[in-house]
Design an enzyme around this catalytic site. Structure first.
Site, PDB file in Angstrom:
ATOM      1  N   ASP A   1      -4.564  -0.748  -1.852  1.00 56.08           N
ATOM      2  CA  ASP A   1      -5.860  -0.541  -1.206  1.00 56.08           C
ATOM      3  C   ASP A   1      -6.775   0.065  -2.271  1.00 56.08           C
ATOM      4  O   ASP A   1      -6.407   1.075  -2.898  1.00 56.08           O
ATOM      5  CB  ASP A   1      -5.642   0.421  -0.022  1.00 56.08           C
ATOM      6  CG  ASP A   1      -6.576   0.186   1.146  1.00 56.08           C
ATOM      7  OD1 ASP A   1      -6.877  -0.988   1.465  1.00 56.08           O
ATOM      8  OD2 ASP A   1      -7.008   1.192   1.762  1.00 56.08           O
TER       9      ASP A   1
ATOM     10  N   HIS B   1     -10.699   0.891  -2.841  1.00 62.33           N
ATOM     11  CA  HIS B   1     -12.068   0.921  -2.318  1.00 62.33           C
ATOM     12  C   HIS B   1     -13.069   1.535  -3.302  1.00 62.33           C
ATOM     13  O   HIS B   1     -12.773   2.567  -3.922  1.00 62.33           O
ATOM     14  CB  HIS B   1     -12.111   1.752  -1.037  1.00 62.33           C
ATOM     15  CG  HIS B   1     -11.265   1.222   0.079  1.00 62.33           C
ATOM     16  ND1 HIS B   1     -11.299  -0.096   0.483  1.00 62.33           N
ATOM     17  CD2 HIS B   1     -10.362   1.839   0.897  1.00 62.33           C
ATOM     18  CE1 HIS B   1     -10.451  -0.261   1.495  1.00 62.33           C
ATOM     19  NE2 HIS B   1      -9.872   0.893   1.758  1.00 62.33           N
TER      20      HIS B   1
ATOM     21  N   CYS C   1      -2.104  -2.607   7.628  1.00 63.73           N
ATOM     22  CA  CYS C   1      -2.025  -3.560   6.505  1.00 63.73           C
ATOM     23  C   CYS C   1      -0.762  -4.414   6.523  1.00 63.73           C
ATOM     24  O   CYS C   1      -0.816  -5.586   6.155  1.00 63.73           O
ATOM     25  CB  CYS C   1      -2.225  -2.827   5.190  1.00 63.73           C
ATOM     26  SG  CYS C   1      -3.945  -2.253   5.039  1.00 63.73           S
TER      27      CYS C   1
ATOM     28  N   ASP D   1       0.796  -1.243   0.000  1.00 62.80           N
ATOM     29  CA  ASP D   1       0.000   0.000   0.000  1.00 62.80           C
ATOM     30  C   ASP D   1       0.827   1.292   0.000  1.00 62.80           C
ATOM     31  O   ASP D   1       0.495   2.236   0.746  1.00 62.80           O
ATOM     32  CB  ASP D   1      -0.957   0.008   1.206  1.00 62.80           C
ATOM     33  CG  ASP D   1      -2.011  -1.081   1.164  1.00 62.80           C
ATOM     34  OD1 ASP D   1      -1.965  -1.925   0.257  1.00 62.80           O
ATOM     35  OD2 ASP D   1      -2.882  -1.096   2.058  1.00 62.80           O
TER      36      ASP D   1
ATOM     37  N   LYS E   1      -7.154  -4.896  -2.969  1.00 59.60           N
ATOM     38  CA  LYS E   1      -7.928  -5.407  -1.829  1.00 59.60           C
ATOM     39  C   LYS E   1      -8.824  -4.312  -1.283  1.00 59.60           C
ATOM     40  O   LYS E   1      -8.559  -3.129  -1.485  1.00 59.60           O
ATOM     41  CB  LYS E   1      -6.976  -5.917  -0.744  1.00 59.60           C
ATOM     42  CG  LYS E   1      -6.056  -4.845  -0.217  1.00 59.60           C
ATOM     43  CD  LYS E   1      -5.005  -5.397   0.723  1.00 59.60           C
ATOM     44  CE  LYS E   1      -4.106  -4.290   1.226  1.00 59.60           C
ATOM     45  NZ  LYS E   1      -4.822  -3.235   1.973  1.00 59.60           N
TER      46      LYS E   1
HETATM   47  C1  VGL Z   1      -4.710   0.849   5.646  1.00 61.44           C
HETATM   48  C2  VGL Z   1      -6.281   1.807   6.994  1.00 61.44           C
HETATM   49  C3  VGL Z   1      -7.236   1.703   6.001  1.00 61.44           C
HETATM   50  C4  VGL Z   1      -3.287   0.394   5.465  1.00 61.44           C
HETATM   51  C5  VGL Z   1      -5.650   0.719   4.646  1.00 61.44           C
HETATM   52  O1  VGL Z   1      -2.833   0.288   4.309  1.00 61.44           O
HETATM   53  O2  VGL Z   1      -2.613   0.153   6.501  1.00 61.44           O
HETATM   54  N1  VGL Z   1      -5.032   1.376   6.812  1.00 61.44           N
HETATM   55  N2  VGL Z   1      -6.897   1.157   4.826  1.00 61.44           N
HETATM   56 ZN    ZN Z   2      -8.338   1.241   3.259  1.00 58.79          ZN
END
Ligand code: VGL
Ligand code: ZN
Length: 202
Positions: free
Chosen positions: A50, A52, A155, A12, A110
């Site tokens: 990430d 969404h 993550c 991420d 994801k």
């Molecule tokens: C993450 C919070 C929400 C991360 C992703 O990559 O750690 N944290 N979405």
């Molecule tokens: Zn997220």
């Protein structure tokens, strides 16, 4: 070069998790040069992203009156509510512009289902729905994982814990990670990783 049974998992490293982003992790951009250099040492590189939908249930603004960084009870357990981040196709969801992406054989996305979040690269937050990464790694004969990225205590940690539980040998390079640290989450996740047999390296 590391042997073929090892992979580097880059978690991420996206604009929204870097300074100026919607869910900025302090110093998130500082790890980019070190992660780029590490890619040359691994024959296998996987990036996670990430990813969404705009109506994702982890966004605080999807819950009337809720503030970011509070929690709600979801059917799959307690879920932290976040500022809107990493919406599919937006600049915030793109990888940091300095991150090398060419060395990666796989980009795994994801958190793409509205009703459930996915911190881990291996399982959604119900801890049972697979992302497919475990099967990919096994199919390619990969048994040892080195993890870096954002955020250490979400993550990266969830990915490391799931991978260790599935029998992978996991190393987290903390020098190439940065944390959110929400209510002591960094210390508790470091302890959990250590207890799970994850190797914590500088
Ligand atoms: C993450 C919070 C929400 C991360 C992703 O990559 O750690 N944290 N979405
Ligand atoms: Zn997220």
């Amino acid at each position: 070069m590391r042997p073929d049974h090892e992979a580097l998992i880059v978690v991420d490293i996206q604009n929204d998790f870097c300074p100026g982003g919607a869910l900025a992790v302090a110093g998130g951009d500082q790890i980019v040069p070190g992660v780029n250099a590490l890619m040359d040492r691994f024959a296998n590189v996987v990036l996670t992203q990430d990813w969404h939908p705009a109506d994702h249930s982890s966004f605080a603004d999807m819950h009337a009156g809720a503030q970011p960084f509070t929690t709600v009870d979801m059917p799959y357990g307690t879920q932290t509510l976040w500022p809107r981040h990493c919406v599919q196709g937006t600049a915030g969801a793109a990888f940091h512009p300095g991150l090398r992406t060419d060395p990666a054989q796989l980009v795994i996305r994801k958190g793409f289902r509205s009703a459930i979040d996915s911190y881990s690269a291996l399982f959604e937050n119900d801890r049972t729905t697979p992302t497919g990464l475990e099967g990919y790694l096994r199919g390619r004969g990969i048994t040892h994982l080195t993890m870096v990225g954002l955020a250490t205590d979400f993550c990266v940690a969830f990915s490391a814990l799931d991978a260790a539980a599935k029998g992978f040998q996991v190393t987290v390079r903390l020098g190439e990670c940065r944390a959110i640290d929400l209510g002591g989450s960094l210390a508790s996740q470091i302890a959990a990783m250590r207890a799970a047999g994850v190797t914590l390296a500088d």
